[in-house]
Design a protein around this motif. Structure first.
Motif, PDB file in Angstrom:
ATOM      1  N   PHE A 173      33.489  41.740  51.110  1.00 48.01           N
ATOM      2  CA  PHE A 173      34.251  41.188  49.990  1.00 48.01           C
ATOM      3  C   PHE A 173      35.726  41.286  50.340  1.00 48.01           C
TER       4      PHE A 173
ATOM      5  N   PRO B  13      40.733  30.711  44.182  1.00 54.38           N
ATOM      6  CA  PRO B  13      40.278  31.583  45.272  1.00 54.38           C
ATOM      7  C   PRO B  13      41.414  32.213  46.075  1.00 54.38           C
TER       8      PRO B  13
ATOM      9  N   ARG C  32      40.400  35.867  52.621  1.00 54.68           N
ATOM     10  CA  ARG C  32      39.099  35.204  52.672  1.00 54.68           C
ATOM     11  C   ARG C  32      38.709  34.830  54.093  1.00 54.68           C
TER      12      ARG C  32
ATOM     13  N   ARG D 176      29.138  39.851  40.979  1.00 53.89           N
ATOM     14  CA  ARG D 176      30.023  38.869  41.618  1.00 53.89           C
ATOM     15  C   ARG D 176      30.234  37.617  40.756  1.00 53.89           C
TER      16      ARG D 176
ATOM     17  N   GLU E 227      38.871  40.769  45.401  1.00 55.54           N
ATOM     18  CA  GLU E 227      37.612  40.359  44.779  1.00 55.54           C
ATOM     19  C   GLU E 227      36.819  41.592  44.354  1.00 55.54           C
TER      20      GLU E 227
ATOM     21  N   ASP F 255      42.335  35.821  45.744  1.00 58.21           N
ATOM     22  CA  ASP F 255      41.603  36.897  46.416  1.00 58.21           C
ATOM     23  C   ASP F 255      42.303  37.379  47.687  1.00 58.21           C
TER      24      ASP F 255
ATOM     25  N   ARG G  56      38.415  43.217  41.331  1.00 61.05           N
ATOM     26  CA  ARG G  56      38.173  42.441  40.106  1.00 61.05           C
ATOM     27  C   ARG G  56      36.742  42.658  39.603  1.00 61.05           C
TER      28      ARG G  56
ATOM     29  N   THR H  51      36.979  33.772  40.278  1.00 65.07           N
ATOM     30  CA  THR H  51      38.324  33.352  39.900  1.00 65.07           C
ATOM     31  C   THR H  51      38.459  31.842  40.062  1.00 65.07           C
TER      32      THR H  51
END
Length: 191
Positions: free
Chosen positions: A107, A148, A89, A140, A111, A151, A114, A145
């Motif tokens: 992204f 986070p 992230r 999105r 992420e 991710d 998913r 989730t």
């Protein structure tokens, strides 16, 4: 030609591994109109690929990585990318801070995977005109989730061989989940 940029911190382990794994998967799926590149948000140009990533690609029969050298994430490359996939992230945040107009196209890899696994490969591709990032944006909210941190794909460079194997399993699963969407978008855009 669509440009996909894979980003991590040093561009020696995770992002180059995913670059070559994704390019190979797309090639085997018949998608040849994509350029897959990788960059580091904190790197210098010219560093070779981490030996475990290189060996794993070779063991999988994936070629072309032997002469790989790291590249920094430049504003020009990021601005020209159709899709940017990061390993963590904070890489995503760093890229958006550097090039704010990438916000709608960046992204984390997990992420994106998913979201892609929940996408309607017919309806979403038709509505977006085959734009992978647009499909990911559209779906999105369907794939948020509660954790986070899930991710992120941790950096295995300082770890042992098992840490690198765990990284590869995670990355390979994410690539496998994302490829059908990219293939559907390439087919939909060509139709």
């Amino acid at each position: 030609m669509s440009v996909i940029v894979i980003a991590c911190e040093g561009n020696i382990c995770r992002s180059p591994y995913v670059q070559f794994a994704l390019a190979d998967a797309l090639d085997r799926s018949g998608v040849h109109d994509h350029s897959v590149r990788s960059v580091g948000v904190r790197t210098v140009a010219g560093r070779p690929m981490f030996h475990r990533s290189s060996a794993a690609l070779a063991a999988a029969g994936i070629t072309g990585h032997e002469s790989f050298r790291s590249s920094p994430a430049t504003p020009a490359l990021l601005a020209d990318a159709d899709l940017v996939l990061t390993m963590e992230r904070w890489h995503r945040s760093s890229i958006v801070e550097r090039v704010p107009r990438t916000l709608r196209r960046v992204f984390t890899l997990r992420e994106a995977a998913r979201i892609a696994s929940r996408a309607d490969l017919v309806a979403d591709v038709a509505v977006t005109g085959g734009d992978v990032a647009a499909v990911l944006r559209r779906r999105r909210l369907d794939a948020i989730t509660p954790d986070p941190v899930a991710d992120d794909i941790p950096d295995p460079v300082a770890g042992d061989a098992e840490a690198h194997a765990a990284f590869r399993r995670t990355a390979d699963d994410a690539v496998s989940a994302l490829v059908p969407l990219i293939v559907a978008c390439a087919s939909g855009a060509a139709a």
